[in-house]
Scaffold this motif. Sequence first.
Motif, short mmCIF file in Angstrom:
data_model
loop_
_atom_site.label_atom_id
_atom_site.label_comp_id
_atom_site.label_asym_id
_atom_site.label_seq_id
_atom_site.Cartn_x
_atom_site.Cartn_y
_atom_site.Cartn_z
N VAL A 249 0.84 -1.21 0.00
CA VAL A 249 0.00 0.00 0.00
C VAL A 249 0.87 1.25 0.00
CG1 VAL A 249 -1.58 1.37 1.42
CG2 VAL A 249 -2.05 -1.04 1.02
N MET A 250 1.93 1.27 0.81
CA MET A 250 2.82 2.42 0.87
C MET A 250 3.56 2.61 -0.45
SD MET A 250 2.40 3.89 3.72
CE MET A 250 3.79 5.02 3.65
N MET A 251 3.96 1.48 -1.09
CA MET A 251 4.65 1.56 -2.38
C MET A 251 3.73 2.13 -3.47
SD MET A 251 6.88 -1.94 -2.66
CE MET A 251 7.16 -1.64 -4.40
N TYR A 252 2.43 1.90 -3.32
CA TYR A 252 1.47 2.38 -4.32
C TYR A 252 1.03 3.81 -4.03
CZ TYR A 252 -2.61 2.44 -7.37
OH TYR A 252 -3.53 2.77 -8.35
N TYR A 253 0.52 4.04 -2.82
CA TYR A 253 -0.05 5.34 -2.48
C TYR A 253 1.03 6.41 -2.28
CZ TYR A 253 -4.86 3.75 -1.92
OH TYR A 253 -6.12 3.27 -2.16
N GLY A 254 2.17 6.04 -1.68
CA GLY A 254 3.21 7.02 -1.39
C GLY A 254 3.68 7.77 -2.63
N PRO A 255 4.23 7.07 -3.64
CA PRO A 255 4.64 7.76 -4.88
C PRO A 255 3.50 8.43 -5.62
CG PRO A 255 5.63 5.57 -4.73
CD PRO A 255 4.60 5.65 -3.65
N PHE A 256 2.31 7.80 -5.58
CA PHE A 256 1.14 8.33 -6.27
C PHE A 256 0.74 9.68 -5.67
CE2 PHE A 256 -3.24 6.90 -8.07
CZ PHE A 256 -3.12 7.84 -9.08
N ILE A 257 0.65 9.73 -4.33
CA ILE A 257 0.30 10.98 -3.64
C ILE A 257 1.37 12.04 -3.88
CG2 ILE A 257 0.03 12.04 -1.34
CD1 ILE A 257 -1.28 9.42 -0.43
N PHE A 258 2.64 11.63 -3.80
CA PHE A 258 3.74 12.57 -3.96
C PHE A 258 3.76 13.17 -5.37
CE2 PHE A 258 8.34 13.76 -4.02
CZ PHE A 258 8.32 14.56 -2.89
N THR A 259 3.32 12.40 -6.36
CA THR A 259 3.31 12.88 -7.75
C THR A 259 2.15 13.82 -8.03
OG1 THR A 259 4.42 10.87 -8.55
CG2 THR A 259 3.18 12.16 -10.17
N TYR A 260 0.95 13.45 -7.56
CA TYR A 260 -0.25 14.19 -7.95
C TYR A 260 -0.68 15.27 -6.96
CZ TYR A 260 -1.18 11.33 -12.03
OH TYR A 260 -1.10 10.73 -13.26
N MET A 261 -0.10 15.30 -5.78
CA MET A 261 -0.51 16.29 -4.78
C MET A 261 0.51 17.40 -4.60
SD MET A 261 -3.51 15.22 -3.88
CE MET A 261 -3.91 16.08 -2.37
N ARG A 262 1.47 17.51 -5.53
CA ARG A 262 2.45 18.59 -5.47
C ARG A 262 2.17 19.61 -6.57
NH1 ARG A 262 8.05 16.43 -6.63
NH2 ARG A 262 6.84 14.95 -7.87
#
Length: 315
Positions: A249-262
């Motif tokens: 879950v961290m491998m999926y959501y972490g990079p995903f959030i970091f990419t789209y929420m900046r």
Amino acid sequence: MMKQKNHTFSSDFILLGLFSTSQTSLVFVSMIFITFIMSVTENTLMIFLILNNSRLHTPMYSLLSHLSFMDILHISNIVPKMLANFLLDSRTISFQGCGFQIFLSLTLLGGECLLLAAMSYDRYVAICHPLRYPILMHELISVLMAGGAWLVATFNSIIHTTYTLHFPFCGSRAIDHFFCEIPAMLKLSCADTSHYERGIYISGIIFLLIPFFVISASYVYILLAVLQMKSSEARKKSFSTCSFHTIVVMMYYGPFIFTYMRPKSYHTPGQDKFLAIFYTILTPTLNPIIYSLRNKDVLVAVRNMLKSNSMYKNE
């Protein structure tokens, strides 16, 4: 110069890709190809097992089959084009092809976010409220969860794809990425995209932050329930399963959030490409292993399938 000028005024985009055309890059491309084959094989096997084994006709495995199907479509949407561009040394992608990549990628990424939240809720009910599980998670509810994930994600994807392709691309059409992704494309637009970026943040809250909160809360309650188990072996097994799930879950959501929420100004091509590898290539390969093939029921189904095949050959 003439070739470069033609690219500038063409409606096609240029994907700069993940690697250069060197011998060292060939090794990495081969690894990605092997990972792609593994992912498609694992997820196809998972779907086949669930469809053909009556013991796996439960809400949990129904959601898993949708997850596997999403992973097959997702990695197939990106990796074959990336490999073809590298091998043929042709990095162009048509306007329509780019739009299709954005649409399918956003549909599957958003759908998977909602689906993972539904799966965590399923595990929460199964472990924390086992007696109420047949009521809270029957077949109709799992169908509605899966259908809702597909429907809401598709609607969101249509909106974002339409908006992104509507922006004018006045200068270079070279996308510094290995597939058409919104943050990388917004950098090419000569229009003000700040208002649209707010819409991306709203979608990020709906598809990323809220599901991530649901998953985190579910696993906190699950861990609290595990700590109350009397059997040390059961606690150890549950901790092992939860830890693996948490890592994925961290491998999926972490990079995903970091990419789209900046904000757009904080994005760098190298960083975005590195982060995208996690939620486009690695997690589709790890999901069937962590969520399915480590499961006792699935392993029994695999053994039964192998036994039936060997008996059929002996006959």
